[in-house]
Design an enzyme around this catalytic site. Structure first.
Site, PDB file in Angstrom:
ATOM      1  CG  ASP A 292      45.872  13.042 -15.874  1.00 52.37           C
ATOM      2  OD1 ASP A 292      46.004  14.110 -15.240  1.00 52.37           O
ATOM      3  OD2 ASP A 292      46.747  12.592 -16.627  1.00 52.37           O
TER       4      ASP A 292
ATOM      5  CE  LYS B  23      45.001  15.032 -18.882  1.00 49.91           C
ATOM      6  NZ  LYS B  23      46.119  14.345 -19.590  1.00 49.91           N
TER       7      LYS B  23
ATOM      8  CG  HIS C 247      48.359  15.790 -10.715  1.00 49.23           C
ATOM      9  ND1 HIS C 247      46.988  15.902 -10.636  1.00 49.23           N
ATOM     10  CD2 HIS C 247      48.656  15.712 -12.047  1.00 49.23           C
ATOM     11  CE1 HIS C 247      46.467  15.889 -11.850  1.00 49.23           C
ATOM     12  NE2 HIS C 247      47.458  15.785 -12.731  1.00 49.23           N
TER      13      HIS C 247
ATOM     14  CG  ASP D 189      51.601  14.219 -14.548  1.00 55.90           C
ATOM     15  OD1 ASP D 189      51.141  13.301 -15.250  1.00 55.90           O
ATOM     16  OD2 ASP D 189      51.219  15.400 -14.637  1.00 55.90           O
TER      17      ASP D 189
ATOM     18  CG  HIS E  86      43.254  18.049 -15.905  1.00 54.15           C
ATOM     19  ND1 HIS E  86      44.261  18.885 -16.344  1.00 54.15           N
ATOM     20  CD2 HIS E  86      43.885  17.070 -15.199  1.00 54.15           C
ATOM     21  CE1 HIS E  86      45.427  18.423 -15.947  1.00 54.15           C
ATOM     22  NE2 HIS E  86      45.235  17.319 -15.254  1.00 54.15           N
TER      23      HIS E  86
END
Length: 339
Positions: A193, A196, A253, A282, A221
């Site tokens: 992530d 982000k 992802h 996730d 993101h």
């Protein structure tokens, strides 16, 4: 008048650190220098011209067999060489020449030990660098997660799911799952992530449902993740394969098996394997974890959603490993909730 050449030969014969023994074809002792007599004390019991017997005969025959390449005595090491002396075609003497190679052997042993120590130092240094990299990566992931008030602990939990899945796949010899792949995916999962960092706090920390416009911004993101990963790893000694794995985890992802995901709408095996694995972790964590806008979902309800998603959102070839690992994953979450 002294024959200087013979005198020098006799001096060399007596003073050399090499052990020299000569015997006749009938195994009669012809000569043995002081080093040989020290190395084989039993030879002192025989005079020149006397036939060897017992232990002395056994020692000499063993050396003459040609099967002994190195002979050790006390702190010395000898290299065994056999020479024959002939008078025309007639064999008159067999000479055992044990060359003292102690210094050479000691040097080689020292060099070998030094090489082992050097390898251990390099290995320790490499491990230290890897640990530093892991520490930096986890800290950066924690920084991103600290900004996102909706996903506390998400990074560590998803990383654990990924580790459990790839270990099961490796045990089953799943194609493409090498030791390096397992290490990379488990180590780099926390960076999924990273993108982000480019998302506004107003969107990251919004307690309710995002608007369509906000969700489009949030989705960006994934694409931004690759750029952030490249920036983090630029100038490091991380291999190109490892960088690519990290990029794929961050960028893809959220891709789905049926091609309806983002950012590139990849389909099936167009999606890198590491991204397909990360997607399972996730989504599972999002389902069973508490968020500011929802309570944690019961395991059985989350499992029903996960099972229905294989072949749509998730790679159906990975369903087997999800099912195998499900008890371990649930146990992990139960302990995490109790902590």
């Amino acid at each position: 008048m002294i024959n200087l050449e013979n005198a020098l030969q006799r001096l060399a014969f007596e003073k050399t650190r090499d052990a020299i023994v000569s015997v006749s074809p009938e195994m009669e002792l012809q000569n043995a220098n002081p080093t040989a007599l020290h190395t084989f004390p039993v030879l002192k019991n025989f005079k020149p011209g006397e036939k060897l017997t017992g232990e002395a005969l056994e020692d000499i025959e063993r050396l003459l067999s040609g099967k002994v390449f190195e002979y050790k005595f006390e702190n010395q090491t000898f290299e065994c060489n056999i020479h024959e002396i002939k008078n025309g075609d007639v064999l008159v003497s067999k000479v055992i020449w044990l060359s003292d190679i102690t210094d050479r052997v000691d040097f080689l042993n020292y060099a070998k030990e030094y090489q082992i120590q050097l390898k251990e130092q390099i290995k320790a240094k490499a491990a230290s660098i890897v640990n530093i990299q892991k520490h930096i990566m986890m800290n950066m992931a924690d920084v991103i997660e600290a900004r996102d008030g909706n996903t506390g602990g998400h990074v560590k939990r998803t990383s654990e799911i990924v580790r459990i899945l790839v270990n099961a796949m490796q045990k089953d010899n799943f194609p493409g799952i090498t030791a390096l792949f397992v290490d990379d995916v488990a180590r780099l999962a926390p960076l999924h992530d990273m993108g982000k960092i480019g998302i506004s706090d107003l969107i990251l920390n919004k307690p309710g449902k995002l608007t369509d416009e906000e969700f489009e911004i949030m989705k960006s993101h994934a694409a931004k993740g690759k750029a952030v990963v490249d920036l983090i790893l630029e100038g490091t000694d991380v291999s190109a394969d490892t960088v690519r794995t990290c990029e794929n985890i961050a960028q893809f992802h959220h891709e789905k098996w049926d091609g309806t995901g983002y950012p590139n709408k990849l389909k099936g095996e167009e999606i890198p394997l590491e991204s397909r694995i990360m997607a399972i972790a996730d989504v599972y964590d999002a389902l069973v974890s508490k968020r500011v806008y929802k309570p944690p979902m019961p395991f059985d309800v989350a499992n029903k959603i996960m099972m229905e998603s294989f072949g749509k959102n998730f790679d159906p070839n990975l369903q087997k490993y999800y099912e195998i690992c499900r008890p371990t994953i649930e146990s992990f979450y139960e302990k995490d909730r109790e902590a």
